[in-house]
Design a protein around this motif. Structure first.
Motif, PDB file in Angstrom:
ATOM      1  N   TRP A  22       0.839  -1.193   0.000  1.00 59.11           N
ATOM      2  CA  TRP A  22       0.000   0.000   0.000  1.00 59.11           C
ATOM      3  C   TRP A  22       0.881   1.252   0.000  1.00 59.11           C
ATOM      4  O   TRP A  22       2.077   1.197   0.300  1.00 59.11           O
ATOM      5  N   ARG A  23       0.266   2.372  -0.325  1.00 61.28           N
ATOM      6  CA  ARG A  23       0.937   3.677  -0.262  1.00 61.28           C
ATOM      7  C   ARG A  23      -0.130   4.758  -0.218  1.00 61.28           C
ATOM      8  O   ARG A  23      -1.249   4.573  -0.727  1.00 61.28           O
ATOM      9  N   PRO A  24       0.173   5.901   0.389  1.00 62.84           N
ATOM     10  CA  PRO A  24      -0.778   7.021   0.359  1.00 62.84           C
ATOM     11  C   PRO A  24      -0.779   7.673  -1.014  1.00 62.84           C
ATOM     12  O   PRO A  24       0.171   7.550  -1.786  1.00 62.84           O
ATOM     13  N   LEU A  25      -1.871   8.371  -1.307  1.00 63.17           N
ATOM     14  CA  LEU A  25      -2.014   9.083  -2.564  1.00 63.17           C
ATOM     15  C   LEU A  25      -2.305  10.556  -2.296  1.00 63.17           C
ATOM     16  O   LEU A  25      -2.977  10.891  -1.328  1.00 63.17           O
ATOM     17  N   ALA A  26      -1.799  11.392  -3.168  1.00 63.18           N
ATOM     18  CA  ALA A  26      -2.123  12.813  -3.145  1.00 63.18           C
ATOM     19  C   ALA A  26      -2.450  13.231  -4.568  1.00 63.18           C
ATOM     20  O   ALA A  26      -1.771  12.815  -5.519  1.00 63.18           O
ATOM     21  N   ALA A  27      -3.496  14.016  -4.730  1.00 63.45           N
ATOM     22  CA  ALA A  27      -3.938  14.408  -6.066  1.00 63.45           C
ATOM     23  C   ALA A  27      -2.840  15.199  -6.773  1.00 63.45           C
ATOM     24  O   ALA A  27      -2.398  16.236  -6.279  1.00 63.45           O
ATOM     25  N   PRO A  28      -2.353  14.738  -7.930  1.00 64.18           N
ATOM     26  CA  PRO A  28      -1.303  15.451  -8.656  1.00 64.18           C
ATOM     27  C   PRO A  28      -1.901  16.588  -9.475  1.00 64.18           C
ATOM     28  O   PRO A  28      -3.098  16.620  -9.762  1.00 64.18           O
ATOM     29  N   ALA A  29      -1.043  17.512  -9.845  1.00 60.56           N
ATOM     30  CA  ALA A  29      -1.477  18.618 -10.703  1.00 60.56           C
ATOM     31  C   ALA A  29      -1.329  18.202 -12.165  1.00 60.56           C
ATOM     32  O   ALA A  29      -0.365  17.542 -12.553  1.00 60.56           O
ATOM     33  N   GLY A  30      -2.310  18.590 -12.973  1.00 63.91           N
ATOM     34  CA  GLY A  30      -2.228  18.320 -14.399  1.00 63.91           C
ATOM     35  C   GLY A  30      -2.214  16.846 -14.747  1.00 63.91           C
ATOM     36  O   GLY A  30      -1.408  16.398 -15.565  1.00 63.91           O
TER      37      GLY A  30
ATOM     38  N   CYS B 227       1.223   2.132 -14.413  1.00 61.38           N
ATOM     39  CA  CYS B 227       0.839   2.130 -12.997  1.00 61.38           C
ATOM     40  C   CYS B 227       0.801   3.550 -12.434  1.00 61.38           C
ATOM     41  O   CYS B 227      -0.102   3.891 -11.664  1.00 61.38           O
ATOM     42  N   GLN B 228       1.768   4.379 -12.813  1.00 59.50           N
ATOM     43  CA  GLN B 228       1.772   5.755 -12.305  1.00 59.50           C
ATOM     44  C   GLN B 228       0.546   6.505 -12.801  1.00 59.50           C
ATOM     45  O   GLN B 228      -0.076   7.267 -12.041  1.00 59.50           O
ATOM     46  N   ARG B 229       0.159   6.293 -14.039  1.00 58.63           N
ATOM     47  CA  ARG B 229      -1.041   6.953 -14.557  1.00 58.63           C
ATOM     48  C   ARG B 229      -2.298   6.438 -13.854  1.00 58.63           C
ATOM     49  O   ARG B 229      -3.230   7.212 -13.592  1.00 58.63           O
ATOM     50  N   LEU B 230      -2.331   5.158 -13.539  1.00 66.66           N
ATOM     51  CA  LEU B 230      -3.475   4.620 -12.809  1.00 66.66           C
ATOM     52  C   LEU B 230      -3.528   5.184 -11.396  1.00 66.66           C
ATOM     53  O   LEU B 230      -4.613   5.500 -10.879  1.00 66.66           O
ATOM     54  N   LEU B 231      -2.383   5.332 -10.757  1.00 66.68           N
ATOM     55  CA  LEU B 231      -2.345   5.929  -9.419  1.00 66.68           C
ATOM     56  C   LEU B 231      -2.804   7.389  -9.464  1.00 66.68           C
ATOM     57  O   LEU B 231      -3.567   7.838  -8.601  1.00 66.68           O
ATOM     58  N   ASP B 232      -2.341   8.129 -10.458  1.00 63.71           N
ATOM     59  CA  ASP B 232      -2.760   9.521 -10.605  1.00 63.71           C
ATOM     60  C   ASP B 232      -4.266   9.596 -10.858  1.00 63.71           C
ATOM     61  O   ASP B 232      -4.952  10.482 -10.339  1.00 63.71           O
ATOM     62  N   TRP B 233      -4.768   8.672 -11.667  1.00 60.82           N
ATOM     63  CA  TRP B 233      -6.216   8.630 -11.921  1.00 60.82           C
ATOM     64  C   TRP B 233      -6.971   8.387 -10.624  1.00 60.82           C
ATOM     65  O   TRP B 233      -7.966   9.067 -10.336  1.00 60.82           O
TER      66      TRP B 233
ATOM     67  N   ALA C  71      -9.299   9.040  -4.291  1.00 63.54           N
ATOM     68  CA  ALA C  71      -8.708   7.978  -3.470  1.00 63.54           C
ATOM     69  C   ALA C  71      -7.590   8.553  -2.610  1.00 63.54           C
ATOM     70  O   ALA C  71      -6.805   9.382  -3.068  1.00 63.54           O
ATOM     71  N   HIS C  72      -7.514   8.101  -1.354  1.00 56.75           N
ATOM     72  CA  HIS C  72      -6.476   8.583  -0.445  1.00 56.75           C
ATOM     73  C   HIS C  72      -5.350   7.567  -0.261  1.00 56.75           C
ATOM     74  O   HIS C  72      -4.276   7.897   0.239  1.00 56.75           O
ATOM     75  N   HIS C  73      -5.580   6.306  -0.639  1.00 55.79           N
ATOM     76  CA  HIS C  73      -4.555   5.279  -0.562  1.00 55.79           C
ATOM     77  C   HIS C  73      -4.692   4.347  -1.766  1.00 55.79           C
ATOM     78  O   HIS C  73      -5.771   4.220  -2.343  1.00 55.79           O
TER      79      HIS C  73
END
Length: 236
Positions: A95-103, A188-194, A200-202
């Motif tokens: 697992w890992r936390p998520l933060a909404a990216p810009a752009g 995977c990075q694009r899916l996490l950003d999505w 999503a917070h995690h």
């Protein structure tokens, strides 16, 4: 995470016994065809195990238990071993936390039949079980991103599913001739950003412990181990 993973990878039928979810999906994947401890899971005795074994036998399936560490019944692993169950597929939940990216640039997505065709092409997973796979995908209730990379001539496929603030990654696969080119990392990075852009917070995922390449990729993406699980499968 367990509740999110169940929702993101639905069985086609479920029955509850003593707080354990007895999941079945015509034998496609052990996760969807195994007994899993729910929040109110009770201690299982020999009578419970016989009932669960009979349940899976009635579906033409082997009895499989998915056990977690930590889990509700540490002694169950030994009990199943004594009953002839084999321990297979030790795995990690990361697992890992998520933060909404810009752009955020959303990943290219497809409808279920087209995505499954792309997944089959890159993973090599073919055969009659893929009809069940499609039925399971179509049964997902949460928001999904069935994504591929690159958009034209996909060489990598993956899936993100949202459930109550958790974004799960599933079915990440890269064509053998296209591996070690950064495609899975990009997807995977694009899916996490999505997922983060969707609120999503995690994020979480499951990976077989022996898959060193995948574990290295997920470590680069910031994932750490939350807990472990494995299966006990009734010998034929």
């Amino acid at each position: 995470m367990e509740a999110a993973a169940w929702a993101a990878w639905p069985a086609l039928a479920e029955r509850e016994h003593a707080g354990w979810q007895l999941r079945t999906a015509q034998g496609y994947t052990k996760r969807a065809n195994s007994a899993n401890a729910g929040p109110s899971a009770q201690l299982l005795d020999a009578q419970d195990l016989a009932l669960i074994e009979a349940h899976y036998a009635a579906h033409g399936l082997p009895a499989i238990f998915r056990l977690t560490e930590p889990g509700p019944q540490p002694a169950l692993d030994l009990l199943l071993q004594q009953r002839g169950y084999q321990r297979v597929d030790p795995s990690l939940v990361l697992w890992r936390p998520l933060a909404a990216p810009a752009g955020t640039v959303p990943p290219p997505t497809l409808d279920w039949p087209d995505w499954l065709e792309a997944f089959q092409a890159v993973s090599g997973k073919l055969g009659p079980g893929q009809a069940t796979h499609l039925a399971m995908l179509q049964a997902i209730q949460g928001r999904c991103a069935p994504a591929v990379w690159p958009a034209r001539d996909p060489r990598c496929a993956g899936l993100a599913v949202l459930h109550q603030g958790w974004a799960g990654l599933f079915d990440v696969a890269t064509a053998p001739e296209a591996r070690r080119q950064g495609l899975a990392r990009t997807l995977c990075q694009r899916l996490l950003d999505w997922g983060a852009a969707q609120g999503a917070h995690h994020a979480y995922l499951q990976v077989v412990q022996a898959n060193a390449g995948a574990r290295a990729l997920y470590a680069e993406l910031g994932f750490v181990t939350a807990y472990r699980y494995w299966y006990r499968v009734k010998a034929a």
